[in-house]
Design a protein around this motif. Structure first.
Motif, mmCIF file in Angstrom:
data_model
loop_
_atom_site.group_PDB
_atom_site.id
_atom_site.type_symbol
_atom_site.label_atom_id
_atom_site.label_comp_id
_atom_site.label_asym_id
_atom_site.label_seq_id
_atom_site.Cartn_x
_atom_site.Cartn_y
_atom_site.Cartn_z
ATOM 1 N N THR A 96 -7.570 8.829 -0.896
ATOM 2 C CA THR A 96 -7.584 7.651 -0.032
ATOM 3 C C THR A 96 -8.954 7.548 0.625
ATOM 4 N N HIS A 98 -11.379 4.900 3.665
ATOM 5 C CA HIS A 98 -11.501 3.761 4.575
ATOM 6 C C HIS A 98 -12.978 3.391 4.649
ATOM 7 N N ALA A 108 -6.789 2.919 3.841
ATOM 8 C CA ALA A 108 -5.619 3.189 3.005
ATOM 9 C C ALA A 108 -4.358 3.149 3.860
ATOM 10 N N GLY A 109 -3.369 2.390 3.378
ATOM 11 C CA GLY A 109 -2.079 2.315 4.059
ATOM 12 C C GLY A 109 -1.980 1.258 5.138
ATOM 13 N N VAL A 110 -3.071 0.522 5.418
ATOM 14 C CA VAL A 110 -3.056 -0.482 6.478
ATOM 15 C C VAL A 110 -3.558 -1.808 5.925
ATOM 16 N N ALA A 112 0.227 -1.388 3.752
ATOM 17 C CA ALA A 112 0.586 -0.470 2.659
ATOM 18 C C ALA A 112 0.067 -0.929 1.300
ATOM 19 N N TRP A 113 -0.038 -2.234 1.072
ATOM 20 C CA TRP A 113 -0.446 -2.758 -0.236
ATOM 21 C C TRP A 113 -1.962 -2.873 -0.394
ATOM 22 N N ASN A 117 -6.420 3.269 -1.636
ATOM 23 C CA ASN A 117 -5.884 4.269 -2.558
ATOM 24 C C ASN A 117 -6.682 4.170 -3.856
#
Length: 154
Positions: A96, A98, A108-110, A112-113, A117
């Motif tokens: 992951t 940022h 990553a994850g903010v 989720a889509w 990643n």
């Protein structure tokens, strides 16, 4: 292609891959102060989504300039890497990140889509990267949502 001079261990190949990722986070400069391009074999190949396949150091440099020119910053999350070794020259690293793209930040994850990643498939021999296939969503800032009706962007 050069003849193989020595056999590398999985951990040695992983160290070359990590050096590449750290250099990318450091604006293309390696831990020894060299260029990220120095980590590649002369005839190496790099694939990046929406850019295509770069062959040789000159094209790889152009790919990195094109992609890097859109990024203000990037940070890979090293503590969360998942490394897979094939028993040959291949190292797969899933992770992951940022950072900030010219169109906006990502993490990553903010949500989720969104971007952040990624998975890179490396082939490393004789302390040089022979090949990287980079798998990620190049829409770092999450602007391309209109074509995906399942995304809740409200």
């Amino acid at each position: 292609m050069a003849l193989t001079m020595q056999t590398m261990t999985d951990e040695q190949r992983k160290s070359v891959a990590i050096e590449y990722l750290k250099a990318f986070d450091n604006g293309g400069v390696t831990s020894s102060g060299g260029s990220i391009i120095d980590l590649f074999a002369d005839d190496a190949q790099v694939f990046f989504p929406k850019w295509g396949l770069a062959s040789g150091r000159e094209q790889i440099g152009r790919l990195f300039a094109d992609v890097g020119g859109t990024l203000k910053s990037v940070a890979h999350h090293y503590a969360h890497f998942n490394c897979i070794f094939s028993g040959s020259d291949t190292v797969v690293i899933e992770g992951t990140s940022h950072g900030e793209h010219r169109d906006g930040p990502w993490r990553a994850g903010v949500p989720a889509w969104a971007a952040g990643n990624w998975c890179d498939v490396f082939e490393i021999r004789d302390w040089k990267i022979q090949r990287i296939y980079i798998y990620l969503d190049p829409d770092y800032a999450g602007k391309d949502t209109g074509r995906y009706p399942w995304l809740d962007t409200d």
